[in-house]
Enzyme design. Structure first.
Site, mmCIF file in Angstrom:
data_model
loop_
_atom_site.group_PDB
_atom_site.id
_atom_site.type_symbol
_atom_site.label_atom_id
_atom_site.label_comp_id
_atom_site.label_asym_id
_atom_site.label_seq_id
_atom_site.Cartn_x
_atom_site.Cartn_y
_atom_site.Cartn_z
ATOM 1 N N PRO A 1 -2.630 -11.578 10.524
ATOM 2 C CA PRO A 1 -2.921 -11.324 11.945
ATOM 3 C C PRO A 1 -3.095 -9.824 12.168
ATOM 4 C CG PRO A 1 -0.588 -11.775 11.605
ATOM 5 C CD PRO A 1 -1.267 -12.036 10.297
ATOM 6 N N ASP B 1 -4.171 -6.181 5.249
ATOM 7 C CA ASP B 1 -5.167 -7.030 5.916
ATOM 8 C C ASP B 1 -5.113 -8.465 5.395
ATOM 9 O OD1 ASP B 1 -6.195 -5.049 7.580
ATOM 10 O OD2 ASP B 1 -7.417 -4.241 5.946
ATOM 11 N N ILE C 1 -2.091 -6.979 14.362
ATOM 12 C CA ILE C 1 -1.026 -6.766 15.350
ATOM 13 C C ILE C 1 -1.521 -5.917 16.517
ATOM 14 C CG2 ILE C 1 1.272 -5.744 15.655
ATOM 15 C CD1 ILE C 1 1.602 -6.537 12.567
ATOM 16 N N ASN D 1 0.857 -1.197 0.000
ATOM 17 C CA ASN D 1 0.000 0.000 0.000
ATOM 18 C C ASN D 1 0.887 1.239 0.000
ATOM 19 O OD1 ASN D 1 0.565 0.794 2.850
ATOM 20 N ND2 ASN D 1 -0.371 -1.195 3.244
ATOM 21 N N ALA E 1 1.674 1.321 11.654
ATOM 22 C CA ALA E 1 1.903 0.646 10.360
ATOM 23 C C ALA E 1 0.588 0.451 9.614
ATOM 24 C CB ALA E 1 2.557 -0.712 10.605
ATOM 25 N N PHE F 1 -3.949 3.579 15.079
ATOM 26 C CA PHE F 1 -4.425 4.577 14.131
ATOM 27 C C PHE F 1 -5.672 4.011 13.468
ATOM 28 C CE2 PHE F 1 -0.490 6.687 14.727
ATOM 29 C CZ PHE F 1 -0.655 7.973 14.238
HETATM 30 N N1 CTP Z 1 -3.484 -2.929 12.264
HETATM 31 C C1 CTP Z 1 -2.645 -3.948 12.679
HETATM 32 N N2 CTP Z 1 -2.641 -5.132 12.019
HETATM 33 C C2 CTP Z 1 -3.461 -5.351 10.986
HETATM 34 C C3 CTP Z 1 -4.335 -4.315 10.551
HETATM 35 C C4 CTP Z 1 -4.304 -3.106 11.214
HETATM 36 O O1 CTP Z 1 -1.887 -3.740 13.634
HETATM 37 N N3 CTP Z 1 -3.444 -6.503 10.374
HETATM 38 C C5 CTP Z 1 -3.492 -1.674 13.034
HETATM 39 C C6 CTP Z 1 -2.945 -0.486 12.284
HETATM 40 O O2 CTP Z 1 -1.568 -0.338 12.553
HETATM 41 C C7 CTP Z 1 -3.744 0.651 12.886
HETATM 42 C C8 CTP Z 1 -5.075 -0.001 13.231
HETATM 43 O O3 CTP Z 1 -4.830 -1.380 13.293
HETATM 44 O O4 CTP Z 1 -3.184 1.091 14.108
HETATM 45 C C9 CTP Z 1 -6.200 0.255 12.285
HETATM 46 O O5 CTP Z 1 -5.822 0.003 10.958
HETATM 47 P P1 CTP Z 1 -6.831 0.263 9.774
HETATM 48 O O6 CTP Z 1 -6.184 -0.100 8.486
HETATM 49 O O7 CTP Z 1 -7.436 1.619 9.915
HETATM 50 O O8 CTP Z 1 -7.989 -0.722 10.120
HETATM 51 P P2 CTP Z 1 -8.253 -2.204 9.812
HETATM 52 O O9 CTP Z 1 -8.218 -2.962 11.091
HETATM 53 O O10 CTP Z 1 -7.383 -2.705 8.727
HETATM 54 O O11 CTP Z 1 -9.778 -2.138 9.347
HETATM 55 P P3 CTP Z 1 -10.406 -1.634 7.953
HETATM 56 O O12 CTP Z 1 -9.321 -1.767 6.920
HETATM 57 O O13 CTP Z 1 -11.544 -2.564 7.769
HETATM 58 O O14 CTP Z 1 -10.831 -0.220 8.179
#
Ligand code: CTP
Length: 408
Positions: free
Chosen positions: A311, A281, A313, A213, A277, A331
């Protein structure tokens, strides 16, 4: 007994033009009394109000005045002058020098040193109240603050020009308190351990292709730097990013979400974890071990990628039981219903604070230099103004320090 916080600290004091320059002489005296070494740059305007001789006598140092002085440049170049300081203070800061700083102009020694410095800068503005209120000055101050420049004053009251209003330079004792506070801040996270995730993750499709991304890693790296600058032992787990490793931070370079999670778990226990980070997903369920060729399918159709969930995190740190960091911060990158979605994410991922930001295409947040965030906590929502990512990091680090101090 004077507080020892300034003992041995090196201050570069820029004295620009303004009647308030006489107060800077007292500031030098008070800094020296507290054991600080003070080097001064006197601008041409400043020299119209105080003499180099008084500045030299009080600072017990040579005074620097002229950018093109060959002797000064060979003995102490403007770069060294700006680097061999722990803090740069501009007092008084005239409307003119603030405008030059905001624009990055460097047409004399003071402005050149200010542009070349990598040290924190504190300004004490002093000017007529109309000049202070002028939209141009407001914009310059906003721009400097977004760059992380700190400000003390100005105060309201009688001005030297005979008018009354906001524009009087803060008193030397107030400036001194702001300087002390800035140094105190640097140890506000001493003895704490911090973990930060940053950047994108790369999820392999085959040995040469991956899913990724647009995250630059700028925000996460700035947060790690700000926590380390306040004395926290900081581990930064970073996906592939062009950002340089921040000074004083232990960096673990990873590629995939699975590697990021493993590195984060290995970093525990920590007092605070900040997940900045942009973790992918999904990953490809079965990445190919050899490069996928165009004729990989018998009928020549493009290969179908089967994705599997990665996973989470942040959720894993939020639910880490007795190894859970005391403060878990995430975030929320959203393109609609920013605060509502972030509030739901905070609960779902069991974290304490979420910094919600709008990453819609027009905002330029992803990959950009600025960020507009809303801090969502159990106490409610706090809207922060648009700030540079560095200024967001500074503000967050300050909040973390306050929170941990109050909780212990
Ligand atoms: N995050 C994480 N691990 C993942 C996905 C997200 O640690 N696999 C953390 C990001 O670092 C951030 C927060 O979760 O602090 C939210 O990330 P975001 O991309 O906004 O949300 P998602 O959980 O991916 O949900 P969506 O994409 O459905 O909005």
């Amino acid at each position: 007994m004077l507080a020892p916080i300034l003992d041995g600290k090196r201050i570069l004091l820029v004295i620009s033009g303004g009647i308030a320059a006489y107060k800077s002489l007292d500031l030098i005296r008070r800094l020296r009394e507290r054991g600080a070494a003070v080097r001064c740059i006197l601008t041409e305007g400043g020299a119209a109000f105080v003499t180099p001789l008084s500045v030299a006598a009080l600072s017990e140092e040579k005074v620097f005045m002229d950018l093109f002085s060959l002797t000064d440049e060979s003995e102490m170049g403007h770069i060294r002058l700006s680097r061999e300081a722990d803090l740069v203070v501009v007092a008084p800061a005239s409307a003119d020098i603030l405008a030059k700083m905001a624009q990055g102009l460097a047409d004399d020694l003071a402005t050149t040193a200010l542009l070349a410095t990598d040290k924190p800068v504190l300004v004490a503005p002093a000017m007529n109240h109309m000049m202070w209120a002028h939209p141009a000055t407001r914009a310059n101050i906003a721009s400097l603050e977004a760059q992380g420049v700190r400000r003390v004053g100005p105060e309201s009251g009688d001005l030297a020009c005979g008018e009354v209003g906001a524009g009087r330079m803060a008193e030397p004792m107030q400036i001194l308190a702001a300087i002390e506070a800035q140094f105190a801040e640097r140890t506000s996270l001493a003895g704490r351990r911090a973990l930060v995730t940053s950047g994108p993750t790369h999820e392999p499709i085959d040995p040469v292709r991956f899913i990724a991304n647009r995250s630059s890693g700028r925000q996460g790296h700035a947060i790690a730097a700000a926590l380390a600058q306040r004395g926290a032992a900081t581990i930064l787990v970073s996906g592939p990013s062009a950002e340089p490793d921040p000074a004083g931070v232990e960096v673990r370079h990873v590629e995939t979400a699975a590697e990021m999670l493993a590195a984060c778990r290995a970093a525990l226990p920590v007092d605070v974890a900040v997940c900045a980070a942009a973790v992918s997903d999904w990953k490809v369920a079965n990445p190919a071990t050899q490069k996928l060729k165009k004729d990989v399918t018998a009928d020549g159709a493009p290969p179908k990628l089967t994705l599997a969930a990665n996973p989470d995190i942040l959720a894993s740190l939020g639910g880490a039981g007795n190894r859970r960091p005391r403060l878990v911060i995430g975030f929320a990158a959203e393109t609609e219903n920013v605060v509502e979605n972030a509030t739901a994410k905070r609960r779902a991922k069991n974290c304490d604070w979420i910094l919600a930001n709008d990453v819609s295409p027009g905002t330029g947040t992803f990959g950009g230099r600025e960020n507009t965030v809303h801090l969502v906590s159990a106490d409610g929502v706090e809207d922060w103004p648009t700030l540079s990512k560095q200024a967001v990091a500074e503000r967050l680090a300050e909040r973390v320090a306050r929170h941990l101090a109050a909780a212990s």
